[in-house]
Write a protein that holds these residues in place. Structure first.
Motif, PDB file in Angstrom:
ATOM      1  N   ILE A  36      16.363 106.714 -77.726  1.00 57.17           N
ATOM      2  CA  ILE A  36      17.434 107.720 -77.752  1.00 57.17           C
ATOM      3  C   ILE A  36      16.883 109.087 -77.385  1.00 57.17           C
ATOM      4  O   ILE A  36      17.482 109.833 -76.596  1.00 57.17           O
ATOM      5  CB  ILE A  36      18.093 107.753 -79.145  1.00 57.17           C
ATOM      6  CG1 ILE A  36      18.851 106.449 -79.409  1.00 57.17           C
ATOM      7  CG2 ILE A  36      19.032 108.941 -79.265  1.00 57.17           C
ATOM      8  CD1 ILE A  36      19.398 106.325 -80.816  1.00 57.17           C
ATOM      9  N   ILE A  37      15.727 109.444 -77.935  1.00 53.85           N
ATOM     10  CA  ILE A  37      15.092 110.729 -77.613  1.00 53.85           C
ATOM     11  C   ILE A  37      14.801 110.827 -76.123  1.00 53.85           C
ATOM     12  O   ILE A  37      15.068 111.855 -75.478  1.00 53.85           O
ATOM     13  CB  ILE A  37      13.799 110.904 -78.436  1.00 53.85           C
ATOM     14  CG1 ILE A  37      14.130 111.052 -79.933  1.00 53.85           C
ATOM     15  CG2 ILE A  37      13.000 112.106 -77.951  1.00 53.85           C
ATOM     16  CD1 ILE A  37      12.906 111.108 -80.824  1.00 53.85           C
ATOM     17  N   ASP A  38      14.266 109.747 -75.561  1.00 54.26           N
ATOM     18  CA  ASP A  38      13.909 109.753 -74.145  1.00 54.26           C
ATOM     19  C   ASP A  38      15.136 109.828 -73.241  1.00 54.26           C
ATOM     20  O   ASP A  38      15.140 110.557 -72.239  1.00 54.26           O
ATOM     21  CB  ASP A  38      13.102 108.486 -73.825  1.00 54.26           C
ATOM     22  CG  ASP A  38      12.619 108.461 -72.387  1.00 54.26           C
ATOM     23  OD1 ASP A  38      11.854 109.368 -72.009  1.00 54.26           O
ATOM     24  OD2 ASP A  38      13.007 107.531 -71.651  1.00 54.26           O
ATOM     25  N   ASP A  39      16.192 109.103 -73.603  1.00 59.45           N
ATOM     26  CA  ASP A  39      17.373 109.027 -72.746  1.00 59.45           C
ATOM     27  C   ASP A  39      18.214 110.297 -72.814  1.00 59.45           C
ATOM     28  O   ASP A  39      18.667 110.813 -71.785  1.00 59.45           O
ATOM     29  CB  ASP A  39      18.216 107.823 -73.152  1.00 59.45           C
ATOM     30  CG  ASP A  39      19.348 107.546 -72.182  1.00 59.45           C
ATOM     31  OD1 ASP A  39      19.244 107.952 -71.012  1.00 59.45           O
ATOM     32  OD2 ASP A  39      20.349 106.923 -72.588  1.00 59.45           O
ATOM     33  N   LEU A  40      18.437 110.822 -74.004  1.00 57.14           N
ATOM     34  CA  LEU A  40      19.305 111.988 -74.167  1.00 57.14           C
ATOM     35  C   LEU A  40      18.535 113.301 -74.133  1.00 57.14           C
ATOM     36  O   LEU A  40      19.152 114.373 -74.049  1.00 57.14           O
ATOM     37  CB  LEU A  40      20.073 111.893 -75.491  1.00 57.14           C
ATOM     38  CG  LEU A  40      21.048 110.712 -75.642  1.00 57.14           C
ATOM     39  CD1 LEU A  40      21.782 110.792 -76.978  1.00 57.14           C
ATOM     40  CD2 LEU A  40      22.063 110.696 -74.491  1.00 57.14           C
ATOM     41  N   GLY A  41      17.223 113.244 -74.189  1.00 59.08           N
ATOM     42  CA  GLY A  41      16.424 114.456 -74.160  1.00 59.08           C
ATOM     43  C   GLY A  41      16.628 115.339 -75.380  1.00 59.08           C
ATOM     44  O   GLY A  41      16.609 116.571 -75.277  1.00 59.08           O
ATOM     45  N   ILE A  42      16.808 114.729 -76.550  1.00 58.64           N
ATOM     46  CA  ILE A  42      17.061 115.490 -77.764  1.00 58.64           C
ATOM     47  C   ILE A  42      15.746 115.796 -78.473  1.00 58.64           C
ATOM     48  O   ILE A  42      14.708 115.202 -78.190  1.00 58.64           O
ATOM     49  CB  ILE A  42      18.003 114.729 -78.716  1.00 58.64           C
ATOM     50  CG1 ILE A  42      17.387 113.398 -79.144  1.00 58.64           C
ATOM     51  CG2 ILE A  42      19.345 114.495 -78.046  1.00 58.64           C
ATOM     52  CD1 ILE A  42      18.243 112.627 -80.138  1.00 58.64           C
ATOM     53  N   THR A  43      15.801 116.742 -79.414  1.00 53.80           N
ATOM     54  CA  THR A  43      14.617 117.121 -80.169  1.00 53.80           C
ATOM     55  C   THR A  43      14.401 116.142 -81.329  1.00 53.80           C
ATOM     56  O   THR A  43      15.291 115.361 -81.677  1.00 53.80           O
ATOM     57  CB  THR A  43      14.768 118.539 -80.735  1.00 53.80           C
ATOM     58  OG1 THR A  43      15.850 118.547 -81.694  1.00 53.80           O
ATOM     59  CG2 THR A  43      15.087 119.536 -79.629  1.00 53.80           C
ATOM     60  N   SER A  44      13.232 116.221 -81.930  1.00 58.23           N
ATOM     61  CA  SER A  44      12.954 115.362 -83.078  1.00 58.23           C
ATOM     62  C   SER A  44      13.873 115.691 -84.251  1.00 58.23           C
ATOM     63  O   SER A  44      14.244 114.819 -85.032  1.00 58.23           O
ATOM     64  CB  SER A  44      11.490 115.508 -83.504  1.00 58.23           C
ATOM     65  OG  SER A  44      11.196 116.860 -83.826  1.00 58.23           O
ATOM     66  N   SER A  45      14.269 116.977 -84.366  1.00 58.95           N
ATOM     67  CA  SER A  45      15.194 117.367 -85.422  1.00 58.95           C
ATOM     68  C   SER A  45      16.562 116.733 -85.212  1.00 58.95           C
ATOM     69  O   SER A  45      17.194 116.231 -86.157  1.00 58.95           O
ATOM     70  CB  SER A  45      15.331 118.896 -85.464  1.00 58.95           C
ATOM     71  OG  SER A  45      16.262 119.287 -86.448  1.00 58.95           O
ATOM     72  N   ASP A  46      17.039 116.732 -83.953  1.00 56.64           N
ATOM     73  CA  ASP A  46      18.308 116.066 -83.644  1.00 56.64           C
ATOM     74  C   ASP A  46      18.218 114.563 -83.946  1.00 56.64           C
ATOM     75  O   ASP A  46      19.159 113.966 -84.469  1.00 56.64           O
ATOM     76  CB  ASP A  46      18.682 116.279 -82.177  1.00 56.64           C
ATOM     77  CG  ASP A  46      19.108 117.708 -81.880  1.00 56.64           C
ATOM     78  OD1 ASP A  46      19.541 118.387 -82.823  1.00 56.64           O
ATOM     79  OD2 ASP A  46      18.998 118.139 -80.717  1.00 56.64           O
TER      80      ASP A  46
END
Length: 544
Positions: A36-46
């Motif tokens: 999910i982090i890789d695909d959406l480019g979100i932060t670890s906090s998100d």
């Protein structure tokens, strides 16, 4: 009236499948987060909020949803909850940003909160006597198995297809659950419910539970007293040096205290209330809720630590970790039929005690075998014993708690019991997480103190990276020949910290076993029908 014949049991399977879906969704995301982090480019906090928004909303609304279901219909609320959950799953699967995914997870938590307590109250209204024990055994085994199957299913879907299918899989399952529930499960409600709604009680319940559960979940991340990282909520930044955690905990406890006082006043005045406090005059309910909360401290908290150890120390893939935990699910499923037979022979309370004892043996045994060079087969038998214990204890403890609760009040009774379990579980995860990462930092720091070529600054940097990544940094250290020796020390330290967490979980289960000793015993051969309890409570005499 309850559905007659075999239809009731098919309806039970539909309800259990729905409950399995919400339990799986609480764990399935854990293994999908990196994708999910890789695909959406979100932060670890998100990413953290993707996991925890669901749990927070779910726990906060259980009591309110259970009481509301008593008034407007338990089957209706259960079905609406499934529909909300499925719709939210579609939104999560289609999410194009971290904010959209977090919002979808909040809606999933709302749907799940409508489903869990109503599933219990539907079982309480549909089955009586010995059949009720069997029904709760199947329901409880489903929860235990689903908790262990979540990482396996999530790892497989994420690896073979996409993380989006971890949410999309809920759609066909939800359709089956809705259709089967409407066809096979009878509606039930509290026909004597007072008119009017206790809006203030509902608000205080949500605020209080949210504050306490937020503090338990986020204490390790944001700091138990001093703020350790930025905190942002509803577009506003928390600028105080004091962590938001003690503030949330204080406000939550204040709201819960006000809730108890407000409910006491409304109960005395005979006005509509969120919670009928006379339920706590029923010995089996009162002691069952306390025991459930304590047992939950150690019951599933270890499932937070074990996947990290399997993946980051032993090098298992996400799917391999799910396979490694499969004996837990198998033990839980198999114990459902065994629990029903044992209950008829020895009584539900004795089965609960045996189940918690089995969990204690399994968890303590895992603490003994955890090591950086543990063979793949060493934990299997202990996980199976752990799963058997979960299957026996979870279901029968729920049945004991609700056994003498009047059917018309089963929604609020189920909500209280479910909330106690969720708060206990959140507290257990918070404590075990603190034990795991605090001991990891201390042990690794000591082991690296004499490591050649490392100055204090480098040592602290490595310790922080390993601790904050949950051990994920170990793989990078191992890949670099210059830090391969450091990686071995990190594996040893992480294993030792996991062992401490297992022993802490075993300590909680030991306390839970002591709490189960206070549960009122019943005659095994002729388990009392809930109707007897209803008559006693209806006359104002506490059932014990």
């Amino acid at each position: 009236m309850p559905t007659q014949g075999r239809g009731r049991w098919w309806g039970l399977l539909a309800i259990s499948l729905g409950v399995a879906t919400i339990i799986v969704d609480a764990t399935i995301v854990n293994v999908a987060v990196p994708a999910i982090i890789d695909d959406l480019g979100i932060t670890s906090s998100d990413a953290q909020w993707v996991q925890e928004a669901y749990i927070l909303v779910f726990a906060a609304l259980l009591l309110v949803a259970g009481r509301f279901a008593d008034r407007v219909g338990r089957r209706r609320i259960f079905v609406v909850g499934v529909v909300v959950f499925v719709a939210a799953s579609v939104l999560a699967a289609l999410a194009g940003s971290g904010e959209a995914l977090i919002g979808a997870r909040v809606l999933q938590g709302l749907g799940g909160a409508m489903m869990l307590p109503t599933s219990l109250s539907l079982l309480n209204a549909t089955f009586t006597g010995r059949e009720r024990g069997t029904a709760f055994a199947i329901w409880g085994a489903t929860i235990g198995g689903a908790a262990a199957l979540g990482p396996l299913l999530g790892g497989w879907l994420t690896t073979e297809y996409s993380w989006r299918w971890a949410f999309g899989i809920n759609v066909p399952v939800g359709v089956v659950v809705v259709a089967a529930t409407l066809a096979l499960v009878a509606e039930s409600r509290d026909e004597r419910a007072e008119r009017g709604v206790d809006w203030l009680g509902a608000l205080l319940s949500v605020l209080g539970t949210t504050g306490v559960v937020f503090a338990l979940i986020e204490g390790r991340s944001y700091g138990w007293w001093r703020r350790e990282q930025p905190f942002r909520l509803f577009g506003l930044d928390w600028t105080s040096d004091i962590s938001p955690v003690p503030v949330a905990a204080g406000l939550g406890l204040l709201a819960l205290t006000a809730l108890v006082a407000q409910q006491w006043r409304r109960n005395r005045a005979g006005r509509p209330a969120l919670l009928d406090l006379s339920l706590f005059g029923i010995g089996s309910f009162r002691n069952g809720v306390v025991a459930a909360a304590i047992v939950s401290l150690g019951e599933f908290g270890l499932l937070f630590a074990l996947p990290l150890w399997y993946q980051n120390v032993l090098g298992y893939s996400a799917f391999g970790t799910g396979l490694a935990l499969l004996p837990l699910a198998v033990g839980s499923f198999l114990s459902s039929g065994l629990g029903a037979l044992l209950t008829r022979r020895f009584g539900a309370v004795r089965v609960v005690q045996v189940g918690v004892a089995a969990e204690l043996v399994g968890v303590a045994g895992l603490g003994l075998v955890v090591a950086p060079d543990t063979t793949w087969w060493a934990p299997l038998g202990l996980l199976f014993v752990y799963g058997v214990g979960v299957g026996l204890a979870t279901a029968q403890l729920t049945g004991v708690s609700l056994r003498q609760v009047p059917v018309r009040q089963s929604g609020q009774g189920s909500g209280v019991q479910s909330t106690a379990r969720q708060v206990g579980s959140a507290f257990g995860v918070a404590v075990l997480g603190t034990v795991l990462f605090a001991s990891l930092g201390g042990i690794l720091g000591d082991r690296l103190a004499d490591q050649p070529g490392l100055d204090p600054g480098q040592r602290d940097q490595i310790v922080t990276a390993v601790r904050q990544s949950g051990g994920a940094a170990i793989g990078g250290l191992a890949a670099d020949p210059r830090t391969a020796a450091v990686a071995e020390e990190a594996r040893t330290a992480f294993s030792t910290a996991t062992r401490y967490a297992a022993f802490a979980a075993a300590g909680f289960l030991l306390l839970g076993l002591a709490a189960c000793a206070r549960l009122p015993r019943e005659a095994p051969a002729s388990e009392p029908d809930a109707g007897a309890g209803h008559q006693l409570v209806g006359r104002g005499i506490p059932s014990v």
